[in-house]
Design a protein around this motif. Structure first.
Motif, mmCIF file in Angstrom:
data_model
loop_
_atom_site.group_PDB
_atom_site.id
_atom_site.type_symbol
_atom_site.label_atom_id
_atom_site.label_comp_id
_atom_site.label_asym_id
_atom_site.label_seq_id
_atom_site.Cartn_x
_atom_site.Cartn_y
_atom_site.Cartn_z
ATOM 1 N N UNK A 168 0.807 -1.213 0.000
ATOM 2 C CA UNK A 168 0.000 0.000 0.000
ATOM 3 C C UNK A 168 0.843 1.266 0.000
ATOM 4 N N UNK A 169 1.894 1.267 0.820
ATOM 5 C CA UNK A 169 2.770 2.437 0.860
ATOM 6 C C UNK A 169 3.467 2.681 -0.466
ATOM 7 N N UNK A 170 3.869 1.593 -1.120
ATOM 8 C CA UNK A 170 4.537 1.732 -2.411
ATOM 9 C C UNK A 170 3.563 2.225 -3.468
ATOM 10 N N UNK A 171 2.316 1.747 -3.409
ATOM 11 C CA UNK A 171 1.317 2.223 -4.363
ATOM 12 C C UNK A 171 1.057 3.716 -4.180
ATOM 13 N N UNK A 172 1.041 4.166 -2.935
ATOM 14 C CA UNK A 172 0.837 5.595 -2.717
ATOM 15 C C UNK A 172 2.021 6.399 -3.233
ATOM 16 N N UNK A 173 3.205 5.823 -3.165
ATOM 17 C CA UNK A 173 4.370 6.493 -3.742
ATOM 18 C C UNK A 173 4.232 6.627 -5.257
ATOM 19 N N UNK A 174 3.630 5.630 -5.881
ATOM 20 C CA UNK A 174 3.386 5.726 -7.327
ATOM 21 C C UNK A 174 2.438 6.882 -7.611
ATOM 22 N N UNK A 175 1.396 7.006 -6.791
ATOM 23 C CA UNK A 175 0.473 8.119 -6.961
ATOM 24 C C UNK A 175 1.175 9.459 -6.818
ATOM 25 N N UNK A 176 2.098 9.535 -5.864
ATOM 26 C CA UNK A 176 2.871 10.770 -5.681
ATOM 27 C C UNK A 176 3.801 10.998 -6.868
ATOM 28 N N UNK A 177 4.425 9.928 -7.351
ATOM 29 C CA UNK A 177 5.325 10.050 -8.510
ATOM 30 C C UNK A 177 4.557 10.505 -9.742
#
Length: 418
Positions: A168-177
């Protein structure tokens, strides 16, 4: 003064028609509940005004239903405001045509939502490049930009993975990227970390802090979590029933709550983690120069009933401190200056040091902790009573914010505690 990146002026949103009925009642001072009962209209946000400086993280917070998500969507007109202005670099976006608004959104704004909103059938690289694809950028250029954005958020090497393979944290990083890939001036983040587990959420908060130190974006961050607001925000906008009830730094809000509602909101916060040395320090009332004679230094101490005294250079740079007993011996020895008797085992902190650190430093200290700037100039001093007063009362008038000490015209806190 520098023009704010975002200037919100008397922004109001009424849900339902005709909105003028609600606006009239709002101007007469009626609250959201009364307006809804009398008109059936919902006052989403009411007469909201604030500025956001270039490179600032402004956190908008409040309980569910306070209007914070409506507010952030009015900033780029995903929701059309009913009244008021939103100025981006001085341009009122409420007056833009749909075509001009779409162009501004693509150039100026990036959005990160609570829902990751990733395409499951696209790779991480393709998800990150999606906004650039919509803008019509060529494949090679957009993939290069997407790779750079993924590097910024620590996802280098995951470009060909799919969302289901990420936490989940990595997916949110994708959203930020994805938001960063278009290189927006402004990031709008609506409850961006709320869906994450507590530990991952805290990691993402730190990731955003680290990222902001590098990219210096202007960020409006929505949250209902006070700890998150205190950790991330350069300033905080606290809302209730569609209205702003207080704007200020975390320390402002903790030290000087504007209402009982704000007091109750922050009453369980660990103030030792939020209050800072710069916020509770006192001016140095009396200082000495290394070139002062011992009689001069002793006279200064006797006048204030001090047992010790901080010593600074002419430009305010802290040298150390002297004890009254040492100065007395210097007089007996016929010394002309106190410089040989200056001790340098004092403790110093930066203005942003949290009070939690100071408690341990002051526990066994016989002299105050000195607050210094980056050049080592004395800004103020802290003794145990400063910390106790700040934690017990939480009142801003218990503290004095000092500025740089030029020569001897600033004062020194009592350099001992009896």
């Amino acid at each position: 003064m520098q023009q704010p990146k975002i200037a919100v002026k008397n922004l109001t949103k009424v849900f339902g028609d005709p909105p003028h009925l609600a606006l009239k009642l709002m101007e007469e001072g009626h609250d959201r509940k009364e307006i809804q009962q009398r008109t059936g209209l919902t006052l989403g946000i009411a007469d909201v005004s604030f500025d956001v400086a270039q490179g600032e993280i402004l956190v908008v917070m409040g309980l569910s239903g306070c209007g914070k998500s409506t507010l952030i969507r009015c900033l780029n007109r995903l929701i059309e405001p009913t009244a008021g202005q939103v100025l981006i670099d001085g341009e009122d976006i409420t007056e833009l045509s749909n075509k001009a608004l779409l162009s501004l959104r693509r150039r100026k704004f990036g959005m990160v939502f609570q829902n990751f909103a990733l395409f499951p059938h696209r790779t991480i690289l393709q998800n990150t490049a999606f906004g650039l694809e919509i803008c019509g950028m060529g494949q090679d250029e957009r993939e290069q930009r997407a790779i750079q954005a993924l590097q910024l958020v620590g996802l280098e090497g995951w470009e060909q993975a799919f969302p289901s393979q990420l936490s989940g944290g990595m997916q949110q990083r994708v959203g930020l990227a994805r938001a960063l890939a278009v290189d927006p001036d402004i990031l709008l983040m609506d409850e961006a970390f709320s869906a994450l587990d507590p530990l991952i959420r805290r990691d993402m908060q730190q990731e955003l802090i680290n990222l902001q130190a590098r990219v210096k974006k202007t960020i409006v961050f929505i949250t209902h979590d006070l700890d998150e607001a205190l950790r991330l925000g350069d300033r905080i906008v606290l809302m209730k029933d569609g209205r702003v009830v207080q704007i200020g730094t975390a320390e402002d809000i903790l030290s000087s709550p504007a209402s009982r509602y704000v007091e109750r909101f922050v009453e369980d916060v660990d103030k030792t983690q939020i209050l800072t040395a710069g916020g509770i320090m006192r001016d140095a009332r009396v200082l000495a120069l290394p070139t002062d004679g011992p009689r001069t230094a002793l006279h200064k101490m006797e006048k204030e009933s001090f047992y010790s005294l901080f010593v600074v250079q002419q430009d305010g740079t802290l040298e150390g401190y002297v004890w009254a007993d040492d100065v007395g011996r210097a007089i007996e020895q016929g010394d002309r200056q106190i410089a040989p008797h200056v001790q340098r085992d004092h403790q110093t902190v930066a203005p942003e040091e949290p009070v939690s650190t100071l408690i341990a430093m002051l526990a066994d200290s016989r002299i105050p902790v000195a607050v210094v700037d980056e050049a080592g100039r004395l800004l103020g001093t802290i003794v145990k009573s400063n910390v106790l007063a700040a934690l017990a009362a939480g009142q801003s008038d218990q503290t004095t914010t000092a500025t740089t000490v030029p020569a001897l015209d600033k004062t020194s806190e009592d350099a001992h505690e009896s």
